[in-house]
Design an enzyme around this catalytic site. Sequence first.
Site, PDB file in Angstrom:
ATOM      1  CE  LYS A  19      -2.965   0.514   3.537  1.00  0.00           C
ATOM      2  NZ  LYS A  19      -2.917   1.907   4.019  1.00  0.00           N
ATOM      3  NE  ARG A  24       5.886   6.691   0.653  1.00  0.00           N
ATOM      4  CZ  ARG A  24       5.034   6.432   1.646  1.00  0.00           C
ATOM      5  NH1 ARG A  24       3.975   5.656   1.436  1.00  0.00           N
ATOM      6  NH2 ARG A  24       5.208   6.966   2.853  1.00  0.00           N
ATOM      7  N   GLY A  89      -5.536   7.557   5.134  1.00  0.00           N
ATOM      8  CA  GLY A  89      -4.668   8.576   5.735  1.00  0.00           C
ATOM      9  C   GLY A  89      -3.413   8.800   4.913  1.00  0.00           C
ATOM     10  NE  ARG A 118      -5.787   8.531  10.554  1.00  0.00           N
ATOM     11  CZ  ARG A 118      -5.143   7.595   9.864  1.00  0.00           C
ATOM     12  NH1 ARG A 118      -5.764   6.918   8.907  1.00  0.00           N
ATOM     13  NH2 ARG A 118      -3.882   7.328  10.121  1.00  0.00           N
ATOM     14  CG  ASP A 308       0.911  -0.039   9.242  1.00  0.00           C
ATOM     15  OD1 ASP A 308       0.350   0.852   9.912  1.00  0.00           O
ATOM     16  OD2 ASP A 308       1.396   0.166   8.116  1.00  0.00           O
ATOM     17  NE  ARG A 383      -2.447  -1.328   8.715  1.00  0.00           N
ATOM     18  CZ  ARG A 383      -1.894  -1.701   7.558  1.00  0.00           C
ATOM     19  NH1 ARG A 383      -1.738  -2.966   7.289  1.00  0.00           N
ATOM     20  NH2 ARG A 383      -1.511  -0.797   6.669  1.00  0.00           N
TER      21      ARG A 383
HETATM   22  C1  S3P Z   1       2.417   4.786   6.074  1.00  0.00           C
HETATM   23  C2  S3P Z   1       2.900   5.250   7.263  1.00  0.00           C
HETATM   24  C3  S3P Z   1       2.400   4.804   8.564  1.00  0.00           C
HETATM   25  C4  S3P Z   1       1.517   3.557   8.435  1.00  0.00           C
HETATM   26  C5  S3P Z   1       0.597   3.609   7.264  1.00  0.00           C
HETATM   27  C6  S3P Z   1       1.378   3.753   5.989  1.00  0.00           C
HETATM   28  C7  S3P Z   1       2.982   5.319   4.821  1.00  0.00           C
HETATM   29  O1  S3P Z   1       1.636   5.839   9.139  1.00  0.00           O
HETATM   30  O2  S3P Z   1       0.770   3.346   9.603  1.00  0.00           O
HETATM   31  O3  S3P Z   1      -0.171   2.418   7.181  1.00  0.00           O
HETATM   32  O4  S3P Z   1       2.779   4.696   3.767  1.00  0.00           O
HETATM   33  O5  S3P Z   1       3.644   6.354   4.887  1.00  0.00           O
HETATM   34  P1  S3P Z   1       2.311   7.035   9.988  1.00  0.00           P
HETATM   35  O6  S3P Z   1       2.988   7.949   9.023  1.00  0.00           O
HETATM   36  O7  S3P Z   1       1.149   7.695  10.672  1.00  0.00           O
HETATM   37  O8  S3P Z   1       3.246   6.377  10.941  1.00  0.00           O
END
Ligand code: S3P
Length: 421
Positions: A19, A24, A89, A118, A308, A383
Amino acid sequence: MRIVGGHRFSGEIDVPGDKSESHRVVLISALADGISRISGLSNGDDVARTLASVEDLGVRTTIDVSGVTVAGGLRLPAQEVSVDLGNSGTGLRLMVGAVVGRGPGIVSFRGDESLSARPMDRVTLPLSQMGGGFQGVGDRQGLPLVVTAPSDITGISYDVPVPSAQVKSAILFAGLGANSATTVRESVDTRRATEELMADAGIAIAETRDETGARVVTVEPGIPAARDWQVGRDPSQAAFFLVAAALSPSGRVRIENLVRDPARWGFLDVIERSGARVVRSSNHRIVDVSHGTVLPFTTDGAEIVGLDEVPILTVWAVMASGTSTFTNVGELRHKEVDRLAACADMARKFGAIATIDGDNLQIEGIGGPTNQQPTIKWRHDHRMVMASAIAGALGAGCELEHPEAVNSSFPSFYDVLDSLR
Ligand code: S3P
C-alpha cells in the site's frame, strides 16, 4: 459475517501490492514527465482513491489486465476541485503535499468519518511554512480541508516531531515543486519508500545521519521521470497470515515477491525471537513461517516501524503464556481508530488482560487459543478487523459486524483465509 474457529493455517499465499509503495508510485507517476506503467499495484480501496483523485485533478489513468497506466504532468486545474480519499490517511497526507507544489489552484479534500477526524495539522503546519494555505475543521485541521496552492513555494528545513512516514513524505512531495531544496529530519527512523522511489524516478534525494543519529533527508526540486514500476507485495498484509501460521499447531505459510524495505520486517523479528520458525531470503522477498513455540515478547514502537503490525502482534500476545509489552506506541492513537485503545479492547474481548500505561500497552496472555466468541464492531479499521478475524479463526470463532472494512487494503482477505487449511 461469522468467522469459524479451529482454522488451520498451512499453504502458499499471495497478498496485495504494498500500500505504501502503491500510493507513492501513483503520485510520482502523476507528477512525472510522461507515461508510466505500474504492475502489482494494491487493489484496495485506499489506493483506488488515490488513483481516482489524481484523475479528478486532470491526470489520465487507465487500468487493464497488465496493470495501470498513468499519463503524468499533474498541474492543478484553474477551477477548485474536490477529491475524496475515503478511509486513506496515507493517500490524503501524501496528496496534500503533492498538490501544494503544483499550484496555483485550490483543492478541497474529503474523506469518510474516520479520516475526517484524523489530525492533519501535522502536515499543514510544515506545508504552510512552505507557503501553502489551509482551512480545515477544528484546531487539528480535520476534513473537509481546503488547500490553497500558491504559484510558488519555498523549501524548508523541518524536524518531524512525531515518527511518521506520512508527514515526512508529504513534505518531500511538496519539496519536488518548491523553488529550493527541502530537508526533513526524523529522530526515529520511518519507512523509506518515498526516498527510494523518488530516487528510482531520477529525483536528487540524499540521506545522511546527524550527530544525534537522526536521519536527515534532502530533496531537490524536480520532475520525476516516467518509467515502468513493479510494486512488491505488502509485508503488513502478509503479517496477518505469517503470524497466524506461527500460532497454529502445524501451521506453515509461505509468501513470495514481498517489498525489499528491511524497515518493514520488525514484526517478523519479534515473533522469531518469541518462538516462531522463520526462514527468509536474504533480501526478504520470500518468507516462510511455521509453528514453533509461542512466548511472550517485549518490543518498542521503533522496532515496528509504522506500527501497522501491532494489531496482529496483539493476537500473538493474547495467545502467549505470560506478559507481553509494547513500549512507545502512542502514535497508535492517530490511526484509523484509536488503535491503542482498540488493541487493548480486542485483547480483552478474546480473554486476555490488557493495560494501557501512558504510551505503553501490556497484555497478559491466556497461553493458548481463545474460547471467547466476541462480536467485532470496528467499521473503519481494516487492520483491527483482520487481526480479530485471525484471533477468532485460531480460537472459537467470532462475529464481524463490518467484514467489508478489509476492502481498504486487502479485498481478498477472506478468500486467502479460506484457502489455508
Ligand atoms: C504509512 C505510514 C504509517 C503507516 C501507514 C502507511 C505510509 O503511518 O501506519 O499504514 O505509507 O507512509 P504514519 O505515518 O502515521 O506512521
